[in-house]
Write an enzyme that holds these catalytic residues in place. Structure first.
Site, PDB file in Angstrom:
ATOM      1  N   ASP A 137       0.902  -0.962  -0.052  1.00 33.90           N
ATOM      2  CA  ASP A 137       0.164  -0.069   0.032  1.00 33.90           C
ATOM      3  C   ASP A 137       0.772   1.301   0.141  1.00 33.90           C
ATOM      4  O   ASP A 137       1.982   0.983  -0.055  1.00 33.90           O
ATOM      5  CB  ASP A 137      -0.865   0.063   1.345  1.00 33.90           C
ATOM      6  CG  ASP A 137      -2.074   0.689   1.071  1.00 33.90           C
ATOM      7  OD1 ASP A 137      -2.206   1.811   0.021  1.00 33.90           O
ATOM      8  OD2 ASP A 137      -3.257   0.806   1.748  1.00 33.90           O
TER       9      ASP A 137
HETATM   10  C1  BGC Z   1      -4.961   3.129   0.076  1.00 40.70           C
HETATM   11  C2  BGC Z   1      -4.962   2.260  -1.021  1.00 40.70           C
HETATM   12  C3  BGC Z   1      -4.799   2.870  -2.131  1.00 40.70           C
HETATM   13  C4  BGC Z   1      -3.487   3.586  -2.437  1.00 40.70           C
HETATM   14  C5  BGC Z   1      -3.360   3.930  -3.647  1.00 40.70           C
HETATM   15  C6  BGC Z   1      -3.517   4.232  -0.187  1.00 40.70           C
HETATM   16  O1  BGC Z   1      -3.694   5.106   0.582  1.00 40.70           O
HETATM   17  O2  BGC Z   1      -4.986   2.706   1.304  1.00 40.70           O
HETATM   18  O3  BGC Z   1      -6.489   1.688  -0.859  1.00 40.70           O
HETATM   19  O4  BGC Z   1      -5.145   1.744  -3.330  1.00 40.70           O
HETATM   20  O5  BGC Z   1      -3.404   4.330  -1.386  1.00 40.70           O
HETATM   21  O6  BGC Z   1      -4.029   5.099  -4.117  1.00 40.70           O
END
Ligand code: BGC
Length: 722
Positions: free
Chosen positions: A251
């Site tokens: 993530d």
């Molecule tokens: C979120 C994810 C997301 C990623 C990319 C993160 O902060 O937890 O769900 O896919 O950002 O945007």
């Protein structure tokens, strides 16, 4: 020239080149992004047009040493341009085709402009509405999350990832992120292995079986180990046991966050630990192309690096990027098509839940009348919900949609109101206007910005003074309808008994207002059901339908004035229903439980039968199950949709089992006066469970299949034999 295989490409790469493939970065600066592509980075976030994406792909293919095309990622969560209802709202439809329709439109729009990888669906099971991200998932039930998650995967990916309308899906967040303690985002989680398997891992297992191309690691630690470093789950369970051959992505900055988690001394150690644990792509963080030296001496496994690179190259191959890295710029979607908007409207209609209608006010009478439309969502356009990008197609207003759908009604618009701080003067004005009208429609709720990532709330009531607005209208005695816009289940205790009619309208997307107008008009039934309980109070959370029994179940709710007696001297049974599991200050159960929802018509279950009342475990082990056939008669005078649930109940087993666990569900349309049959399949894996050693267990014994649509219930016995 024959295409190079991933293995052949890998064989020619040195370590820095391999490491460069293992990263996805955000780069707003175009020339920096181009340089990264030339340097052989594996993936970038979408640069916001087909032309810019093609330029990046050209740099990667023509100017990098191995000519490897890029993965281009973006969160297309419930729409790119055409916004569908939020995922939680979609779950309320209990119709997985709603999720498929969203994902097909999303994939077509996104891929046409260069996106080939979406970070969706979120399949975290969610039982704590304080957590703002409940809006991104499919609610409290593992089977619903698994079914909708798999449907979205199929919708995004289609039959062929290389098609111009397919994108790689990503199951997230692996795993147990939905159980963040206290509902506070990014917080830690702690749970038994039994619960992890039965509840939180199930949707991932189903999504992998549906062919998901990628999985994202979660921010949380689980039982003390941050998920980005959780070798047992990332490698042993996900990759080895589930046979997941795709890509595990971290993530956003999740790898670097192993440092504040306290399990890595610095970013290099964090990267090595994550990759060794089974992560394949680092999202954000240090720029690795020139930084492979950074990893020297960290213990990073070369075999693991090779495996990660191969997984990425294979995904690129499956996406058809080696044959055709470019998108057709002349076919780029830059906004929604009419067909896509129509699909979004049809989806939104199916998500609305009629929570109560004591006075039978809905559907609205189309005859000429004076109706006052007020509240923060009456003239506002905040209908898209969390997780949309700035270029998403906006929605119109409820006021306009209702005027179009009810041309004979004289609509009065109430004063403008801010959801977070409606002024006392505005509330008083609505109350003063009400008396001149036959009906008031109050559109209240939680703004989109209050749910989603980093949007946990400790107080789940309507924000601002909106409860006072409802009371002020109730005091006037004028009939009224509440439309409740929200990203999450709210605590409605303060006002729900004073509002005779309440429809749950969520955040329904680009065509939300039109869908609400059609449901209010009765063009379609209000056929949705609650996918996640509405608690009576924050202190009652978690309150979900498949809780384990306790040794002291309560028969009644609590009271603060209950007589107390000494349990030590007289024993726990000395007072009726005192020493039982409940809150002294709450009735039993949630306000609206999982599966709750009314309809504009009435249904009766007719013939309900299973194709067997006994199954032997050996047959179950070979994949046998039970088919339940249910006749549903519409005994009202309007066409409508019923939702039939099959729960499994098992009173005795070697471990404690939930009072009910969902085994199958189906939504069925039945014309007025007609009868339809629906077949629900209960597979063998819904008849057993995982024990705390994570072993799947099927035990002989007596079960009940509880077949219900909420109003009518039948019980079918089922015996499992050795
Ligand atoms: C979120 C994810 C997301 C990623 C990319 C993160 O902060 O937890 O769900 O896919 O950002 O945007």
């Amino acid at each position: 020239m024959t295409a190079r295989t991933p293995e052949e490409i890998l064989a020619g790469m040195d370590l820095p080149e391999k490491i460069a493939q293992l990263q996805i970065l955000w780069r707003r600066d175009e020339s920096e992004a181009m340089q990264l592509a030339r340097d052989g980075i594996g993936a970038l976030f979408w640069p916001q047009s087909a032309a810019r994406t093609n330029a990046l792909q050209r740099a990667a293919v023509e100017e990098s040493r191995h000519g490897i095309p890029l993965l281009i990622g973006l969160d297309v969560v419930h729409g790119q341009f055409t916004i569908f209802p939020t995922p939680l709202a979609q779950a309320a439809s209990f119709d997985p085709d709603v999720a498929v329709s969203d994902a097909r439109v999303s994939a077509r729009e996104a891929r046409s402009s260069g996106v080939n990888w979406t970070f969706s669906p979120m399949v975290d099971v969610t039982r704590d509405p304080r957590w703002g991200r409940v809006v991104e998932g499919f609610g409290e039930d593992p089977l619903v999350a698994a079914t909708f998650g798999a449907a979205k995967v199929r919708g995004y990916q289609g039959d062929d990832l290389s098609a111009p309308d397919a994108v790689a899906a990503c199951l997230k967040h692996f795993v147990a992120y939905g159980a963040a303690e206290g509902g506070r985002d990014y917080n830690t989680t702690d749970m038994s292995r039994q619960r992890l398997r039965e509840v939180y891992l199930e949707p991932f297992r189903a999504g992998v079986a549906a062919g998901a191309a990628s999985v994202m690691a979660a921010f949380n630690a689980l039982n003390g180990t941050p998920m980005h470093a959780h070798r047992r789950l990332l490698t042993d369970v996900l990759k080895s046991e589930y046979g997941f051959g795709g890509v595990v992505v971290g993530d956003a900055e999740g790898v670097a966050q192993l440092v504040p988690h306290g399990v890595a001394a610095d970013e290099a150690a964090a990267i090595a630990r994550s990759l060794n644990a089974g992560l394949d792509v680092v999202m954000g963080g240090a720029t690795l192309p020139g930084g492979a030296d950074l990893l020297a001496g960290t213990g990073l496994s070369p075999a693991r690096v090779d495996d990660a690179v191969l997984r990425i190259l294979r995904l690129k191959r499956d996406l058809g990027l080696f044959e055709n890295p470019y998108v057709d710029e002349s076919a780029e979607a830059t906004g929604p098509s009419e067909a896509a908007l129509a699909a979004a409207c049809a989806a939104a209609e199916r998500c609305i839940v009629l929570l109560k209608d004591d006075a039978g006010t809905l559907p609205l009478d189309p005859a000429p009348r004076r109706v006052l439309l007020a509240g923060p969502f009456a003239a506002g356009t905040d209908h898209l919900g969390a997780w949309v990008q700035h270029f998403a197609a906006g929605a119109g207003t409820l006021h306009d949609a209702l005027r179009v759908r009810f041309p004979d009604t004289a609509w009065t618009a109430g004063p403008e109101m801010d959801a977070l701080s409606p002024s006392a003067a505005a509330i008083d004005r609505v109350a003063a206007l009400a008396g001149d009208h036959d009906l008031v429609v109050l559109a209240v709720g939680e703004p989109s910005a209050l749910s989603g990532e980093a949007a946990s709330r400790s107080d789940l009531r309507l924000p601002g003074d909106q409860e006072r607005l409802i009371h002020a209208i109730a005091d006037t005695g004028v009939p009224f309808v509440v439309l409740l816009a929200t990203g999450r289940p709210l605590v409605v205790e303060d006002w729900i008994d004073r509002a005779p009619t309440v429809a749950l309208t969520w955040h329904l997307g680009s065509r939300g207002p039109e869908a609400i107008a059609r449901v209010l008009a009765g063009d379609v039934d209000a056929g949705g059901r609650v996918p996640m309980a509405f608690p009576r109070a924050v202190g009652q959370i978690p309150v979900h339908h498949d809780a384990l029994p306790t040794g002291r179940p309560a028969r009644t709710g609590g009271t603060l004035g209950a007589p107390r007696a000494d349990v030590g001297l007289a024993g726990p049974d000395n007072l009726d229903d005192t020493y039982t599991s409940k809150y002294l200050d709450l009735p039993l159960g949630p306000r609206f439980a999982f599966g709750h929802g009314l309809s504009y018509t009435r249904f009766a279950l007719t013939d309900v039968a299973a194709d067997t009342d006994a199954l032997d475990l050996a047959a179950l082990g070979r994949g046998a199950g039970v088919r339940v056939r249910v006749g549903v008669r519409n005994v009202g005078d309007r066409d409508g949709d019923d939702v039939v649930f099959v729960y499994v109940r098992r009173r005795t087993a070697s471990i404690s089992r939930p009072a009910q666990s969902l085994a199958a569900f189906a939504r069925i349309a039945v014309p007025a006066g007609a009868e339809r049959e629906v077949a629900l399949d209960v597979p063998g894996d819904r008849l057993g469970w995982y024990d705390d050693d994570e072993v799947f267990v099927l035990e002989p014994g007596e079960l009940e299949l509880v077949v219900t649509d909420g109003a009518d219930t039948r019980i079918l016995p089922l015996r499992l034999t050795d």
